[in-house]
Scaffold this motif. Structure first.
Motif, mmCIF file in Angstrom:
data_model
loop_
_atom_site.group_PDB
_atom_site.id
_atom_site.type_symbol
_atom_site.label_atom_id
_atom_site.label_comp_id
_atom_site.label_asym_id
_atom_site.label_seq_id
_atom_site.Cartn_x
_atom_site.Cartn_y
_atom_site.Cartn_z
ATOM 1 N N GLU A 100 0.809 -1.217 0.000
ATOM 2 C CA GLU A 100 0.000 0.000 0.000
ATOM 3 C C GLU A 100 0.845 1.270 0.000
ATOM 4 N N ALA A 101 1.877 1.311 0.842
ATOM 5 C CA ALA A 101 2.710 2.520 0.922
ATOM 6 C C ALA A 101 3.389 2.814 -0.409
ATOM 7 N N LEU A 102 3.821 1.767 -1.103
ATOM 8 C CA LEU A 102 4.469 1.930 -2.391
ATOM 9 C C LEU A 102 3.475 2.412 -3.438
ATOM 10 N N MET A 103 2.267 1.864 -3.413
ATOM 11 C CA MET A 103 1.241 2.299 -4.344
ATOM 12 C C MET A 103 0.869 3.759 -4.092
ATOM 13 N N ASN A 104 0.826 4.157 -2.822
ATOM 14 C CA ASN A 104 0.519 5.554 -2.485
ATOM 15 C C ASN A 104 1.587 6.491 -3.023
ATOM 16 N N GLN A 105 2.863 6.099 -2.869
ATOM 17 C CA GLN A 105 3.939 6.944 -3.398
ATOM 18 C C GLN A 105 3.855 7.028 -4.913
ATOM 19 N N GLU A 106 3.587 5.902 -5.562
ATOM 20 C CA GLU A 106 3.496 5.898 -7.018
ATOM 21 C C GLU A 106 2.376 6.815 -7.493
ATOM 22 N N GLN A 107 1.246 6.786 -6.799
ATOM 23 C CA GLN A 107 0.136 7.645 -7.186
ATOM 24 C C GLN A 107 0.491 9.114 -7.004
ATOM 25 N N LYS A 108 1.222 9.434 -5.923
ATOM 26 C CA LYS A 108 1.689 10.806 -5.717
ATOM 27 C C LYS A 108 2.597 11.237 -6.864
ATOM 28 N N TYR A 109 3.446 10.320 -7.303
ATOM 29 C CA TYR A 109 4.360 10.625 -8.400
ATOM 30 C C TYR A 109 3.599 10.885 -9.692
ATOM 31 N N PHE A 110 2.653 10.008 -10.005
ATOM 32 C CA PHE A 110 1.866 10.200 -11.228
ATOM 33 C C PHE A 110 1.042 11.486 -11.152
ATOM 34 N N ASP A 111 0.501 11.803 -9.961
ATOM 35 C CA ASP A 111 -0.246 13.063 -9.800
ATOM 36 C C ASP A 111 0.676 14.258 -10.025
ATOM 37 N N ALA A 112 1.903 14.159 -9.503
ATOM 38 C CA ALA A 112 2.872 15.234 -9.692
ATOM 39 C C ALA A 112 3.192 15.430 -11.169
ATOM 40 N N LEU A 113 3.384 14.328 -11.906
ATOM 41 C CA LEU A 113 3.674 14.438 -13.335
ATOM 42 C C LEU A 113 2.549 15.147 -14.079
ATOM 43 N N SER A 114 1.324 14.930 -13.660
ATOM 44 C CA SER A 114 0.187 15.565 -14.335
ATOM 45 C C SER A 114 0.142 17.074 -14.110
ATOM 46 N N ARG A 115 0.876 17.568 -13.108
ATOM 47 C CA ARG A 115 0.871 18.992 -12.766
ATOM 48 C C ARG A 115 2.114 19.718 -13.252
ATOM 49 N N VAL A 116 3.018 19.006 -13.905
ATOM 50 C CA VAL A 116 4.270 19.618 -14.354
ATOM 51 C C VAL A 116 3.988 20.669 -15.430
ATOM 52 N N ALA A 117 4.577 21.860 -15.221
ATOM 53 C CA ALA A 117 4.426 22.948 -16.189
ATOM 54 C C ALA A 117 5.772 23.483 -16.666
ATOM 55 N N ALA A 118 6.834 23.159 -15.945
ATOM 56 C CA ALA A 118 8.157 23.667 -16.312
ATOM 57 C C ALA A 118 9.213 22.784 -15.666
ATOM 58 N N PHE A 119 10.465 23.060 -16.008
ATOM 59 C CA PHE A 119 11.575 22.308 -15.412
ATOM 60 C C PHE A 119 12.722 23.264 -15.133
ATOM 61 N N ARG A 120 13.609 22.849 -14.264
ATOM 62 C CA ARG A 120 14.841 23.592 -14.027
ATOM 63 C C ARG A 120 15.961 22.598 -13.793
ATOM 64 N N LEU A 121 17.095 22.821 -14.433
ATOM 65 C CA LEU A 121 18.267 21.971 -14.268
ATOM 66 C C LEU A 121 19.235 22.609 -13.277
ATOM 67 N N VAL A 122 19.902 21.751 -12.497
ATOM 68 C CA VAL A 122 20.967 22.188 -11.588
ATOM 69 C C VAL A 122 22.223 21.449 -12.044
ATOM 70 N N PRO A 123 22.940 22.000 -13.048
ATOM 71 C CA PRO A 123 24.048 21.265 -13.673
ATOM 72 C C PRO A 123 25.139 20.837 -12.700
ATOM 73 N N ALA A 124 25.467 21.699 -11.737
ATOM 74 C CA ALA A 124 26.553 21.367 -10.810
ATOM 75 C C ALA A 124 26.250 20.128 -9.990
ATOM 76 N N GLU A 125 24.960 19.853 -9.759
ATOM 77 C CA GLU A 125 24.552 18.698 -8.958
ATOM 78 C C GLU A 125 23.941 17.592 -9.805
ATOM 79 N N GLN A 126 23.854 17.815 -11.127
ATOM 80 C CA GLN A 126 23.248 16.848 -12.042
ATOM 81 C C GLN A 126 21.827 16.503 -11.597
ATOM 82 N N LYS A 127 21.040 17.534 -11.322
ATOM 83 C CA LYS A 127 19.662 17.354 -10.843
ATOM 84 C C LYS A 127 18.677 17.980 -11.827
ATOM 85 N N LEU A 128 17.482 17.417 -11.873
ATOM 86 C CA LEU A 128 16.367 17.935 -12.650
ATOM 87 C C LEU A 128 15.219 18.194 -11.689
ATOM 88 N N LEU A 129 14.674 19.414 -11.736
ATOM 89 C CA LEU A 129 13.523 19.767 -10.913
ATOM 90 C C LEU A 129 12.310 19.913 -11.815
#
Length: 262
Positions: A218-247
Motif C-alpha cells: 500500500e505505501a508503495l502504491m501511495n507513493q506511485e500515485q503521488k508521483y503520477f499526480d505530480a507528473l500531471s501537474r508539471v508545467a516547467a523544469f529547471r536543471l541544476v548542472p553542478a549537482e546533475q539534478k532535474l527539478l
C-alpha cells in the motif's frame, strides 16, 4: 579410604557424568546455526572497466515494510572487481528470515564516495516463486555527465530523490526517461509507465500517464500515485548542472519532483 570419602567421590563422578550427558543432549537439540548463502553476478550493460579502487556492495534486505527503511539481513563488499559480470556471495542467518516477509537483493558500485551504478528494479529472493539458483542483479549507471543530452534539456534518464516534499521510499526506484523525440518512459516504483513530453524553452508538460496495473504494498502504491499526480501537474523544469539534478515544477514554480541524473 573412608566411607565418607568414597561417597563424596562417587557423587562428584555422578554429577560430572550427568553434566556431560546434559551438554550432549543440548547440542543434539540445538538448531543448525550454519549460515546460508545467495550467490550470483552483479552486471551492467556498459562495456567499461571499473576504476582502480572501486567497490561493489551487495545487501540482502527485508522489504516487507514499504514505508520504512529496509532492514539489512546480510551484506558483502567486493573490492577487487574490474568489470561486469562481478561475482558475489552473500551469507545470512536463516533464523532471521520470517516466512511471511519479503526479501530482495540490492547492489551498488562506488568509486570512493561517488555512486557509479545502482539497481533500479527489485530483485526478490527467498519467496515461494523465486529461483533458488544464482541471482543476477542488474545495475544502471548513474552518469557523472549526461552523454548526448543538451545542457539545457531534460532529455535523459533520471532517478527520483523527492516527490512532493515527502522524500522517497528507500527500497523503491522511481525513474523518468525522456527521449529526444519526446517519448517518456520509466517506473513509478511499482509499475512501468509511458507518456509524451512537450518541451518549449523551460516549459515542460506531460500527456496523461499510461501505466501497467501491478499490485504492490500500500505505501508503495501511495507513493506511485503521488508521483503520477505530480507528473500531471508539471508545467516547467529547471536543471541544476553542478549537482546533475532535474527539478519538475508546477505552474507557480514550486518543485514537484527532484531527480538525479542516471
Amino acid at each position: 579410604m573412608s566411607q565418607t570419602q568414597f561417597t563424596r567421590r562417587t557423587l562428584l563422578a555422578l554429577s560430572a557424568g550427568a553434566l556431560a550427558a546434559s551438554a550432549v543432549s543440548a547440542r543434539a537439540d540445538a538448531p543448525d546455526a550454519q549460515d546460508r548463502t545467495i550467490e550470483g553476478n552483479v552486471v551492467y550493460r556498459e562495456r567499461m572497466m571499473l576504476p582502480a579502487g572501486a567497490r561493489v556492495e551487495v545487501e540482502l534486505v527485508d522489504v516487507s515494510l514499504a514505508d520504512a527503511p529496509a532492514t539489512v539481513i546480510g551484506r558483502t563488499e567486493i573490492k577487487d572487481a574490474t568489470a561486469s559480470p562481478i561475482p558475489y556471495r552473500i551469507s545470512y542467518d536463516p533464523a532471521l528470515i520470517e516466512p511471511r516477509h519479503s526479501y530482495a537483493l540490492q547492489a551498488r558500485i562506488l568509486d570512493g564516495d561517488t555512486l557509479m551504478f545502482i539497481n533500479t528494479t527489485r530483485h526478490s529472493v527467498l519467496g515461494d516463486g523465486d529461483e533458488a539458483g544464482p541471482v543476477e542483479i542488474r545495475v544502471e549507471r548513474v552518469a557523472a555527465q549526461r552523454d548526448g543530452a543538451a545542457a539545457d534539456s531534460p532529455v535523459g534518464r533520471w532517478l527520483a530523490e523527492d516527490i512532493l516534499g515527502g522524500g522517497v521510499i528507500d527500497n523503491a526506484q522511481t525513474t523518468l526517461e525522456i527521449a529526444e523525440d519526446g517519448q517518456v518512459s520509466g517506473r513509478g516504483g511499482c509499475n512501468s509507465y509511458g507518456s509524451t513530453a512537450s518541451i518549449e524553452g523551460e516549459k515542460l508538460t506531460l500527456s496523461p500517464v499510461v501505466a501497467t496495473q501491478m499490485a504492490c504494498p500500500e505505501a508503495l502504491m501511495n507513493q506511485e500515485q503521488k508521483y503520477f499526480d505530480a507528473l500531471s501537474r508539471v508545467a516547467a523544469f529547471r536543471l541544476v548542472p553542478a549537482e546533475q539534478k532535474l527539478l519538475l515544477l508546477d505552474a507557480d514554480g514550486e518543485t514537484l519532483v527532484r531527480l538525479a541524473a542516471m
